[in-house]
Design a protein around this motif. Structure first.
Motif, short mmCIF file in Angstrom:
data_model
loop_
_atom_site.label_atom_id
_atom_site.label_comp_id
_atom_site.label_asym_id
_atom_site.label_seq_id
_atom_site.Cartn_x
_atom_site.Cartn_y
_atom_site.Cartn_z
N ALA A 1 68.55 6.27 -6.25
CA ALA A 1 67.77 7.29 -6.97
C ALA A 1 66.54 7.68 -6.15
O ALA A 1 66.19 8.87 -6.06
CB ALA A 1 67.36 6.77 -8.34
N TRP A 2 65.87 6.70 -5.55
CA TRP A 2 64.68 6.99 -4.74
C TRP A 2 65.06 7.90 -3.57
O TRP A 2 64.38 8.89 -3.31
CB TRP A 2 64.08 5.69 -4.21
CG TRP A 2 62.92 5.91 -3.27
CD1 TRP A 2 61.62 6.09 -3.61
CD2 TRP A 2 62.99 6.03 -1.84
NE1 TRP A 2 60.86 6.30 -2.49
CE2 TRP A 2 61.67 6.27 -1.38
CE3 TRP A 2 64.01 5.94 -0.92
CZ2 TRP A 2 61.37 6.42 -0.04
CZ3 TRP A 2 63.71 6.10 0.43
CH2 TRP A 2 62.41 6.34 0.86
N ARG A 3 66.13 7.58 -2.86
CA ARG A 3 66.52 8.40 -1.70
C ARG A 3 66.83 9.84 -2.14
O ARG A 3 66.42 10.79 -1.47
CB ARG A 3 67.73 7.79 -1.00
CG ARG A 3 68.22 8.63 0.16
CD ARG A 3 69.38 7.98 0.92
NE ARG A 3 68.92 6.94 1.83
CZ ARG A 3 69.67 6.47 2.84
NH1 ARG A 3 70.90 6.94 3.04
NH2 ARG A 3 69.19 5.52 3.63
N ALA A 4 67.55 9.98 -3.24
CA ALA A 4 67.90 11.33 -3.71
C ALA A 4 66.65 12.12 -4.07
O ALA A 4 66.54 13.32 -3.75
CB ALA A 4 68.84 11.23 -4.91
N LEU A 5 65.70 11.48 -4.73
CA LEU A 5 64.47 12.18 -5.13
C LEU A 5 63.64 12.58 -3.92
O LEU A 5 63.06 13.67 -3.88
CB LEU A 5 63.66 11.28 -6.07
CG LEU A 5 64.26 11.05 -7.46
CD1 LEU A 5 63.59 9.87 -8.14
CD2 LEU A 5 64.14 12.32 -8.31
N VAL A 6 63.55 11.69 -2.93
CA VAL A 6 62.78 12.00 -1.72
C VAL A 6 63.44 13.16 -0.97
O VAL A 6 62.76 14.10 -0.52
CB VAL A 6 62.66 10.76 -0.83
CG1 VAL A 6 62.09 11.13 0.54
CG2 VAL A 6 61.77 9.72 -1.50
N LEU A 7 64.76 13.11 -0.82
CA LEU A 7 65.45 14.20 -0.13
C LEU A 7 65.31 15.52 -0.87
O LEU A 7 65.36 16.59 -0.26
CB LEU A 7 66.93 13.85 0.04
CG LEU A 7 67.23 12.73 1.05
CD1 LEU A 7 68.71 12.36 1.01
CD2 LEU A 7 66.85 13.17 2.47
N ALA A 8 65.12 15.44 -2.18
CA ALA A 8 64.92 16.66 -2.97
C ALA A 8 63.50 17.19 -2.87
O ALA A 8 63.18 18.24 -3.44
CB ALA A 8 65.27 16.40 -4.44
N GLY A 9 62.62 16.44 -2.15
CA GLY A 9 61.26 16.91 -1.94
C GLY A 9 60.28 16.59 -3.05
O GLY A 9 59.19 17.17 -3.11
N GLU A 10 60.63 15.66 -3.93
CA GLU A 10 59.73 15.30 -5.03
C GLU A 10 58.55 14.48 -4.51
O GLU A 10 58.72 13.64 -3.62
CB GLU A 10 60.47 14.49 -6.09
CG GLU A 10 61.61 15.23 -6.77
CD GLU A 10 61.12 16.37 -7.65
OE1 GLU A 10 59.90 16.44 -7.90
OE2 GLU A 10 61.94 17.19 -8.08
N PRO A 11 57.35 14.71 -5.04
CA PRO A 11 56.18 13.93 -4.60
C PRO A 11 56.28 12.48 -5.07
O PRO A 11 56.95 12.19 -6.08
CB PRO A 11 55.00 14.65 -5.27
CG PRO A 11 55.59 15.34 -6.45
CD PRO A 11 56.99 15.73 -6.05
N PRO A 12 55.62 11.54 -4.37
CA PRO A 12 55.74 10.12 -4.73
C PRO A 12 55.38 9.81 -6.17
O PRO A 12 56.00 8.94 -6.79
CB PRO A 12 54.78 9.44 -3.75
CG PRO A 12 54.69 10.36 -2.58
CD PRO A 12 54.80 11.74 -3.15
N GLU A 13 54.37 10.49 -6.72
CA GLU A 13 53.97 10.22 -8.10
C GLU A 13 55.12 10.49 -9.07
O GLU A 13 55.40 9.69 -9.96
CB GLU A 13 52.77 11.09 -8.49
CG GLU A 13 51.52 10.82 -7.67
CD GLU A 13 51.43 11.69 -6.41
OE1 GLU A 13 52.50 12.16 -5.94
OE2 GLU A 13 50.32 11.90 -5.91
#
Length: 381
Positions: free
Chosen positions: A216-228
């Protein structure tokens, strides 16, 4: 060579047939300990002390193969030899198909044949049990390998100039798969994102949850979501996917800027990373250590910006690295003593990561109790 004594349970309600079996065993002069049950209910109570069961299918409280099925359903059921009459040979064949080791026809068995039948049944059951345990071990090893690949994937840093080293060591005493995980992703803008986390507990459920959070973390990061937002979403994923109340996860999330001269990090109940410059450990700007994931709903984690001098190294680790024992001390190793070991290794040379882990393990007197993961980010300059 002395023959091992075999514990045999005779399940027979007919006294005459029971006396015949006893006489045959005496005839064979075989080292047996023979006990008898006159009903299936009595046999079930005596089953745990038997290595082989001689089972008559015509019992007062069971009919046909029902008694065989009931005995085979017991945990660690022993080998079972079915006793049939001359007119019931078909039933004996059906019993073997249903799980009995073999069948013997009453009146056509002498002592030697009975002896061979019992020994064959016992050894065949042992061989079957050994094969089953081997298959189980292989399946568990394959499952563990799949889970470890999910927890500890190859970082997605294609085209990135940032140096990365990772290490993982399972807890040595339990040898159970834990929930430590890490990942690193480089984005097109040149930034590099990394996470290291630890699901509380040990076992496949915790490992599977760690895999879920890592993906889930990898998918969110690749989607450009901010860390918060990534952390808030991971918190929701954990609550939805965890296998029991009270399961939480600690995590450290780091974003390294494209110019490699600054970073931002977030802590969710996780140990603070260490910043190494040359042979020195540099104090980081203090980040608020937020609560672990899965503890408080709608919690907002805040990060802190960190300047990165030339030649920096950022060490992120799970608490397995600092919870080892120290000789002559009841306290755990802790961060302070870990830093002492790290400074000593830095003075000895640039390749300090593996010697650091080796020294921590040595102080513990052997493999670390808990899983341990380390993620080391390095300035490419």
């Amino acid at each position: 060579m002395r023959t091992r004594t075999v514990r045999v349970l005779l399940v027979e309600d007919d006294d005459g047939d029971a006396l015949l079996v006893e006489a045959l065993l005496e005839e064979a002069r075989a080292p047996f300990i023979l006990s008898r049950a006159r009903s299936l209910a009595e046999a079930e109570r005596l089953l745990s002390d038997a290595e082989c069961v001689l089972l008559d299918l015509g019992l007062p409280d069971a009919h046909g193969l029902d008694s065989l099925h009931r005995l085979l359903s017991k945990p660690d059921a022993p080998a079972i030899l079915v006793l049939t009459g001359l007119d019931d040979e078909r039933e004996g064949i059906d019993a073997v198909s249903a799980g009995a080791e073999d069948y013997l026809i009453k009146g056509q068995v002498d002592g030697e044949l009975l002896l061979r039948g019992v020994r064959y049944a016992v050894e065949r059951r042992r061989a079957d049990d050994a094969q089953f345990q081997l298959r189980e071990a292989k399946l568990l090893a394959a499952e563990r390998s799949r889970l470890e690949r999910g927890l500890l994937p190859p970082p997605l840093l294609k085209g990135s100039d940032l140096d990365l080293a990772v290490r993982y060591q399972p807890g040595g005493q339990r040898m159970l798969l834990g929930g430590d995980f890490y990942d690193a992703v480089g984005l097109p803008d040149g930034s590099v994102h990394a996470i290291i986390g630890d699901v509380c507990g040990h076992g496949p459920d915790e490992a599977a949850l760690g895999v879920c959070l890592r993906i889930a973390w990898r998918a969110l990061v690749l989607a450009g979501e901010p860390p918060e937002k990534v952390l808030r979403t991971l918190d929701q994923v954990l609550v939805a996917e965890r296998h029991g109340e009270g399961i939480f996860t600690t995590a450290c999330v780091v974003t390294v800027a494209p110019d490699r001269r600054s970073a931002r990090y977030f802590l969710a109940g996780h140990p603070e990373p260490l910043l190494v410059v040359g042979q020195q450990i540099v104090d980081l700007p203090k980040c608020k250590v937020g609560v672990p994931l899965g503890v408080l709903p709608d919690y907002a984690w805040t990060g802190v910006d960190v300047p990165l001098p030339p030649g920096w190294q950022l060490v992120c680790f799970t608490d397995g690295l600092i919870e080892g024992r120290v000789p002559g001390d009841t306290d755990r190793l802790g961060v302070e003593r870990l830093c002492e070991i790290l400074r000593d290794q830095l003075r000895r040379g640039p390749d300090w990561l593996d010697p650091l882990i080796a020294e921590v393990t040595k102080l513990n007197g052997g493999e670390l109790d808990d899983d341990m993961a380390v993620l080391l980010l390095k300035d490419p300059a």
